[in-house]
Design an enzyme around this catalytic site. Sequence first.
Site, PDB file in Angstrom:
ATOM      1  N   ARG A  36      -6.520  46.895 -27.907  1.00  0.00           N
ATOM      2  CA  ARG A  36      -5.114  46.481 -27.920  1.00  0.00           C
ATOM      3  C   ARG A  36      -4.618  46.086 -26.534  1.00  0.00           C
ATOM      4  NH1 ARG A  36      -4.116  48.835 -24.081  1.00  0.00           N
ATOM      5  NH2 ARG A  36      -3.613  51.004 -23.644  1.00  0.00           N
ATOM      6  N   ASP A  45       5.122  56.643 -24.860  1.00  0.00           N
ATOM      7  CA  ASP A  45       4.689  57.283 -26.129  1.00  0.00           C
ATOM      8  C   ASP A  45       4.712  58.799 -26.035  1.00  0.00           C
ATOM      9  OD1 ASP A  45       2.354  57.321 -24.548  1.00  0.00           O
ATOM     10  OD2 ASP A  45       1.026  56.590 -26.148  1.00  0.00           O
ATOM     11  N   SER A 148     -10.689  50.664 -25.403  1.00  0.00           N
ATOM     12  CA  SER A 148     -11.991  50.799 -26.054  1.00  0.00           C
ATOM     13  C   SER A 148     -12.153  52.233 -26.574  1.00  0.00           C
ATOM     14  CB  SER A 148     -13.121  50.437 -25.091  1.00  0.00           C
ATOM     15  OG  SER A 148     -13.048  51.233 -23.937  1.00  0.00           O
ATOM     16  N   ASP A 193      -2.284  54.012 -28.761  1.00  0.00           N
ATOM     17  CA  ASP A 193      -3.509  53.228 -28.914  1.00  0.00           C
ATOM     18  C   ASP A 193      -4.146  53.436 -30.288  1.00  0.00           C
ATOM     19  OD1 ASP A 193      -2.884  52.773 -26.301  1.00  0.00           O
ATOM     20  OD2 ASP A 193      -4.466  54.029 -25.472  1.00  0.00           O
TER      21      ASP A 193
HETATM   22  C1  GLA Z   1      -2.896  54.996 -22.208  1.00  0.00           C
HETATM   23  C2  GLA Z   1      -2.685  56.076 -23.261  1.00  0.00           C
HETATM   24  C3  GLA Z   1      -1.481  55.734 -24.133  1.00  0.00           C
HETATM   25  C4  GLA Z   1      -0.245  55.429 -23.318  1.00  0.00           C
HETATM   26  C5  GLA Z   1      -0.570  54.415 -22.223  1.00  0.00           C
HETATM   27  C6  GLA Z   1       0.581  54.205 -21.278  1.00  0.00           C
HETATM   28  O1  GLA Z   1      -3.274  53.809 -22.816  1.00  0.00           O
HETATM   29  O2  GLA Z   1      -3.832  56.212 -24.062  1.00  0.00           O
HETATM   30  O3  GLA Z   1      -1.244  56.785 -25.039  1.00  0.00           O
HETATM   31  O4  GLA Z   1       0.314  56.596 -22.802  1.00  0.00           O
HETATM   32  O5  GLA Z   1      -1.703  54.811 -21.459  1.00  0.00           O
HETATM   33  O6  GLA Z   1       1.632  53.599 -21.953  1.00  0.00           O
END
Ligand code: GLA
Length: 429
Positions: A36, A45, A148, A193
């Site tokens: 993503r 989050d 990933s 994610d």
């Molecule tokens: C990483 C974490 C997510 C989020 C981002 C920052 O990707 O896995 O949960 O906290 O950082 O937005």
Amino acid sequence: MAETANNINKLVLKAISAYKNRFNHQPVMGAIAPGRVNLIGEHTDYNLGYVLPVAINRWVVVVAGLVVSDNNNPITGQSTCSTSSTIVALDFNDEIMVDLSTEVSVSDKIWANYPLGVAHIFQKYGYSLPNVNMVITSSVPIGSGLSSSAAAEVSVATLLEMITGITLDPVVKASWCREAEHAFPGVPCGIMDQMISILARKGCGLLVDCQTGLYEYVSMPSVEEAVLLIANTNVKHQLATTEYSLRRDQCENAIKQIQQSGLNDFKKIQSLRDIKLTDLQTLKSYIDPVAYLRVLHVIEENTRTLKAVEALRNEDLFAVGQMMYACHASLRDNYAVSCPELDYLVELVHNFSNKNRNTSADSGIYGSRMTGAGFGGCTITLCVPEVVEKLTAYLQNAYNSRFNRELTVFTASVAGGASAIKNIDYAEG
Ligand code: GLA
């Protein structure tokens, strides 16, 4: 669309062929899950705020088959109850052996803790697992902030759903995968994610309210209107994981300071999501300066995310772009999770945009920012397709001269979420 199917096919074929080479029989099932980028809503989050990620057309694939004992004929597929599974990570050129039918434990190999963590969570919630061999491979660049890790967890969870015969509610599945990441690799990530890797829909972003778990789809512009250009710095600074945990602690700490301010309105505050910008002015003298900056980012980022959603719905891509630039500035100045490479890329996009702007036409650039946890990884730029070639060359040349490092640039299309691989035999011929 055809290109996407082609890319998935190639990756699946690669996994199947590696499986056959390694185990001398066909895999019988498999699953895929996408990586993503986060359009906006960064570091919100785990503060129970809003996020707006999109899945990209890069995937983790896992294929699996029965463990066949040496005495059995692989062609007939006859198996005995075996005491170990082999999990192969193609991209690490490595494998582990593990008995999935007993309680699994943490491995000293970092990559192995992703599939093992998911197996552990299934076991924890009462699902016993048989031994199966697996081959895992990824077209999501590993360690580049494109998730990933979550894609690996979600692909394995999708596979284990097939194996155990359960269908998890998507939000439960995301929280199991997050729990797996906390428990085995030991990364205290939020839920964004995993949610997007599971729930993504082609052509849409996913607005998630991380307090309630409620989500809605937001249409992204068509590829003729705008594309997402991903620029991978190819750096991951050492402090990424420790600084991520530190940000979480700083936010928890800010909540404690707010609760202890003695102000009645804030005694019961549970998350930064519940603080408003006007509250923050009242609270400023009760919290330390670092806490103030972190809280400021979270409050404003939640507002920006909702505004970006509204702008997308109104097809106002300039407004979306302004939110992206503002988001980057706040991640750099208030949340302190950027780095020189990321800042330079965003600055370059800005310069490119200014240079190519003239009185009658715009530059074709809407906005740019770092995406993901920070300290390296990627930037995303929202721009019209016509500028991609020129912008890519400009970014690559400037980045290379400044950091003496390659910049990998590609456009991503907005992909759908995880799924089982149907008809795994289709690729055999
Ligand atoms: C990483 C974490 C997510 C989020 C981002 C920052 O990707 O896995 O949960 O906290 O950082 O937005």
